[in-house]
Design an enzyme around this catalytic site. Structure first.
Site, short mmCIF file in Angstrom:
data_model
loop_
_atom_site.label_atom_id
_atom_site.label_comp_id
_atom_site.label_asym_id
_atom_site.label_seq_id
_atom_site.Cartn_x
_atom_site.Cartn_y
_atom_site.Cartn_z
CB SER A 32 0.42 -1.68 11.82
OG SER A 32 -0.50 -1.28 10.79
CE LYS A 33 -3.28 -3.67 17.51
NZ LYS A 33 -4.07 -2.93 18.48
NE ARG A 34 -2.96 0.75 8.69
CZ ARG A 34 -2.14 0.88 7.53
NH1 ARG A 34 -3.05 0.53 6.31
NH2 ARG A 34 -1.20 1.24 7.18
CG HIS A 35 0.04 -4.48 7.01
ND1 HIS A 35 0.53 -3.35 7.94
CD2 HIS A 35 -0.22 -3.65 5.70
CE1 HIS A 35 0.63 -2.16 7.15
NE2 HIS A 35 0.38 -2.48 5.86
#
Ligand code: GLU
Length: 466
Positions: free
Chosen positions: A237-240
């Protein structure tokens, strides 16, 4: 049978890594079989779909060079087809109007949860004959018994019991068709033979098969791709990090390198890591797609990118590098000089942004000498050596590698010192201490005027420190 695959993104965000991999696998499968690849934009969710997102998806596909034979088709332009299918199901008694209130559905759900049952619609309106002028949704009359079985190219035989499925809504109260309905109509109209998509859609497949069968439409083959996880084991996800594939472009990845990385996310061919596009097309097969999820690994992507930077055609590399230098305010054109810079520097860079950063000094004066390099190079008779070599360089009739080499060698001879006593201060004077290729090439790439100016600056620096 001509193989026809499709990529069917919902335009609610960018083209991200997972989507790009789905597109790539579908594209490869079509190419491999001499088939066709269709792009379909699933934009019926009017609240969440945006034209920016459509553009971002198209731009991502273009950057990756995933060309499509047909499309983009937009579902919002195909409502008449969906309406016709819904009418047909209604006429045949395979769909019905439902006016169950939100409260009723909520209570039903709570009761089922309490009984530890899977929440599902109970068919309350099946025989109610709700009038057309009342607010209602339309539900598909899912078969009540039997199983839906299909052979997935990746997961093998998959079986769902109809008793676990419920009568899904195919038209909302506002008249808009829902995802499962639009997909089956489109897959049939677009003559899709192989549906290749993320396994988050696996639960939709039996519903879609039931709908296709109710409408007497052919059932395609399916391949559900396992998830991509981040390096921490959670769904990517965006977090990565990068959200959009275009962010990888900004970060200096080559589109071919990203494709090569993506193809290895879940697919393998022995131990081979690097594939040309032709090899990917020739070797790719759904049966070699891993059943387990794969993890995104930025270091590996960087490694692959580095291999592409090392091996790419230099002209191609120069074209890709130019915008990164321009972004850094360097007015550069793609030509022999930039090609030579690429050749001189590419061994040292993993990304185009690194390549741009380590190539800046060819174009732009550096602020200061690297203190460690300066300390080592600018000692003893360095200023004198720089004066002598500067005079030689200034007098050269041709600024070419051979005469440049000769000028340094002659200075060394005239001073009666070791080569390093001239070469070291000269290199640091013109580069500031940045890693650089052979001295004559470095001088040639920087150019006469800049070299002479920087040598003067180095002499002043040494003398002011003394
Ligand atoms: N539009 C769906 C999505 O973006 C994909 C549908 C499909 O591939 O069947 O997740």
């Amino acid at each position: 049978m001509t193989v026809r695959t499709r990529f069917a993104p919902s335009p609610t965000g960018f083209l991200h890594v997972g989507g790009a991999r789905t597109a790539l696998f579908s594209w490869l499968y079509a190419k491999k079989h001499g088939g066709q690849f269709v792009l379909r934009i699933e934009d019926t969710d009017l609240e969440r779909s945006t034209s920016e997102s459509v553009n971002a998806i198209l731009q991502g596909m273009e950057w990756l060079d995933l060309d499509y034979d047909q499309g983009p088709f937009y579902q919002t332009e195909r409502f008449a087809h969906y309406d016709a299918a819904i009418e047909k199901l209604m006429e045949e008694g395979l769909a019905y109007r439902c006016n169950c209130s939100r409260e009723r559905l909520e209570t039903l759900r709570e009761e089922q949860m309490q009984k530890k049952e899977k929440p599902r619609y109970d068919g309350h309106c099946r025989e109610k004959h709700v009038a057309a002028d009342e607010p209602h949704v339309i539900r598909f009359r899912n078969p009540e018994s039997g199983d839906v079985v299909f052979r997935d190219h990746i997961r093998g035989d998959v079986r769902f019991s109809n008793s676990e499925l419920d009568d899904l809504i195919i038209r909302r109260t506002d008249g808009s068709p829902t995802y499962n309905l639009t997909v089956v109509i489109d897959d049939a109209d677009m003559e899709i033979t192989h549906v290749i998509r993320g396994d988050d859609h696996l639960n939709n497949t039996p519903r879609q098969i039931n709908l296709l069968q109710a409408l007497d439409l052919p059932v395609p083959e399916y391949a559900h791709l396992p998830m991509i996880l981040g390096d921490d084991g959670a769904r990517l996800s965006k977090r990565h990090g990068a959200v959009s594939v275009m962010q990888y472009r900004e970060e200096g990845y080559l589109p071919d390198a990203l494709l090569n990385y993506l193809v290895r996310l879940g697919w393998s061919h022995g131990d081979q890591e690097l594939f040309t596009t032709e090899e990917m097309i020739r070797l790719f097969d759904l049966k070699d797609v891993n059943r387990a999820s794969s993890s995104f690994n930025t270091e590996k992507l960087q490694w692959i990118n580095q291999q592409y930077i090392k091996e790419s055609d230099l002209q191609h590399l120069a074209i890709l590098l130019a915008p990164h230098l321009q972004e850094r305010g360097i007015d550069v054109e793609v030509g022999d000089h930039l090609v030579a810079v690429c050749e001189a520097q590419r061994e040292r860079a993993r990304t185009l942004t690194e390549l741009a950063d380590i190539s800046r000094f060819y174009y732009e004066d550096f602020e200061e000498f690297d203190p460690r390099a300066a300390k080592k190079a600018f000692k003893g008779e360095a200023a004198g050596a720089l004066r002598a070599v500067s005079a030689k360089l200034a007098a050269l009739s041709e600024w070419q590698r051979d005469p440049l080499h000769a000028a340094v060698a002659e200075t060394v001879d005239a001073l009666g010192v070791g080569f390093g006593k001239v070469a070291m201060p000269l290199r640091v004077a013109v580069t500031g201490g940045a890693p650089s290729p052979d001295l004559d090439l470095t001088l040639w790439l920087i150019g006469r005027e800049t070299c002479l100016r920087r040598i003067d600056k180095a002499i002043s620096f040494i003398e002011s420190a003394a």
